[in-house]
Design an enzyme around this catalytic site. Structure first.
Site, short mmCIF file in Angstrom:
data_model
loop_
_atom_site.label_atom_id
_atom_site.label_comp_id
_atom_site.label_asym_id
_atom_site.label_seq_id
_atom_site.Cartn_x
_atom_site.Cartn_y
_atom_site.Cartn_z
N ALA A 219 0.86 -1.18 0.00
CA ALA A 219 0.00 0.00 0.00
C ALA A 219 0.89 1.23 0.00
O ALA A 219 2.05 1.16 0.42
CB ALA A 219 -0.87 -0.01 1.25
N GLU B 53 4.53 -5.28 7.08
CA GLU B 53 3.76 -4.28 7.84
C GLU B 53 4.25 -4.13 9.28
O GLU B 53 4.13 -3.06 9.86
CB GLU B 53 2.28 -4.66 7.84
N GLU C 144 -0.76 -9.17 -1.00
CA GLU C 144 -2.20 -9.45 -0.80
C GLU C 144 -2.94 -9.38 -2.15
O GLU C 144 -3.85 -10.16 -2.40
CB GLU C 144 -2.78 -8.46 0.21
N GLY D 241 0.51 -5.00 0.81
CA GLY D 241 -0.70 -5.01 -0.02
C GLY D 241 -0.43 -5.58 -1.41
O GLY D 241 -1.33 -6.11 -2.06
#
Ligand code: CO8
Length: 259
Positions: A67, A133, A113, A110
């Site tokens: 992200a 993270e 993911e 992300g």
């Protein structure tokens, strides 16, 4: 001044839609504009009969490094919940055609993911998978703890989520996270080849096969088997089932109609 840069580049070749994440200057970090554009394009092409499968890729250095940390850094919980940071991930699950992630370089947070939300992963030898993270004081927020654990098992997922263990492409292959590992020059070609082969198959069977395999992660065995059985029966109402089985008897190639 408006920034009208396309964050997702689309090319269609032989019934395969190739979607490229286009933020190379930020290692293809997933900001909300990119995620929304990606999901809009996937949905639009999912409804297009001339497309049978997708390949989703970044560039050789990074599939996506997670992200967009700069965008998220100062967000409140409420902003995160209400704005389009994570919610686009729910839309990829509804795409009915197979999506193959072609991963090279960094595939983190992300980004990992997103790759795991696809149906298959073709990796280059340089691919590196991780959920870093924890380094930022948070945990994965778009399914990482769940999909990773189902893919690689609890022991390894714990190390990745709690201690930023990164997997090489070979590790990822051994642990079942990816389908195949190929030299960097070949990863996109191989992913396109795989997608082209699948896109040439009976569309309804491909759709229901994808749905059934994905259900295995979400439901109890008996329910999954029951749903699979219903889909199997349903396919006998299709023209393609008759065509496929007749073509076998007549020793010819079937001509799929998607009906
Ligand atoms: N967000 C924003 N910018 C990034 C990101 C990122 N995730 N990753 C890299 N960039 C930017 C860098 O800031 C840098 O920009 P600039 O040139 O302006 O300084 C540029 O990309 C190039 O990066 P580096 O100079 O750092 O390149 P290196 O080769 O030295 O390092 C790394 C590459 C190892 C990938 C490094 O950039 C890195 O560690 N990136 C962050 C990885 C990370 O922590 N990812 C997890 C993010 S959090 C997350 O994903 C939570 C998911 C929640 C749900 C999903 C919602 C979409």
């Amino acid at each position: 001044m408006t920034d009208d840069k396309q964050l997702i580049l689309v090319e269609i070749k032989e019934r395969v839609a190739l979607l490229r994440l286009n933020r190379p200057e930020a290692m293809n970090a997933l900001n909300s504009a990119l995620m929304i554009e990606l999901m809009d394009k996937l949905e639009q092409l999912d409804a297009d009969d001339s497309v049978g499968a997708f390949v989703l890729t970044g560039d050789a250095r990074a599939f996506a490094a997670g992200a967009d940390i700069k965008e998220m850094a100062e967000a409140s919980s409420v902003e995160l919940m209400l704005k389009g940071h994570i919610s686009p991930f729910d839309r990829i699950k509804k795409i009915t055609k197979p999506i193959i992630a072609a991963v090279s370089g960094w595939c983190l947070g992300g980004g990992n993911e997103l790759a795991m939300s696809c149906d298959m992963i073709v990796a280059s030898e340089s691919a590196r998978f991780g959920q870093p993270e924890i380094n930022l004081g948070v945990i994965p927020g778009a399914g990482g703890t769940q999909r990773l654990t189902r893919a690689v098992g609890k022991a390894l997922a714990m190390e990745m989520v709690l201690n930023n263990r990164t997997l090489t492409a070979e590790d990822a292959l051994r642990r079942g996270l990816v389908n195949r590992v190929v030299p960097v020059e070949r990863y996109l070609v191989e992913a396109m080849q795989l997608a082209t082969e699948i896109a040439a198959r009976a569309p309804l069977a491909v759709r229901l096969g994808k749905e059934a395999v994905n259900r295995a992660f979400e439901t109890h065995l008996a329910d999954g088997i029951q749903e699979e059985r219903q889909s199997f029966y349903f396919l006998f109402a299709s023209e393609d089932q008759k065509e496929g089985m007749r073509a076998f008897g007549e020793k010819r190639k079937p001509n799929w109609k998607g009906k």
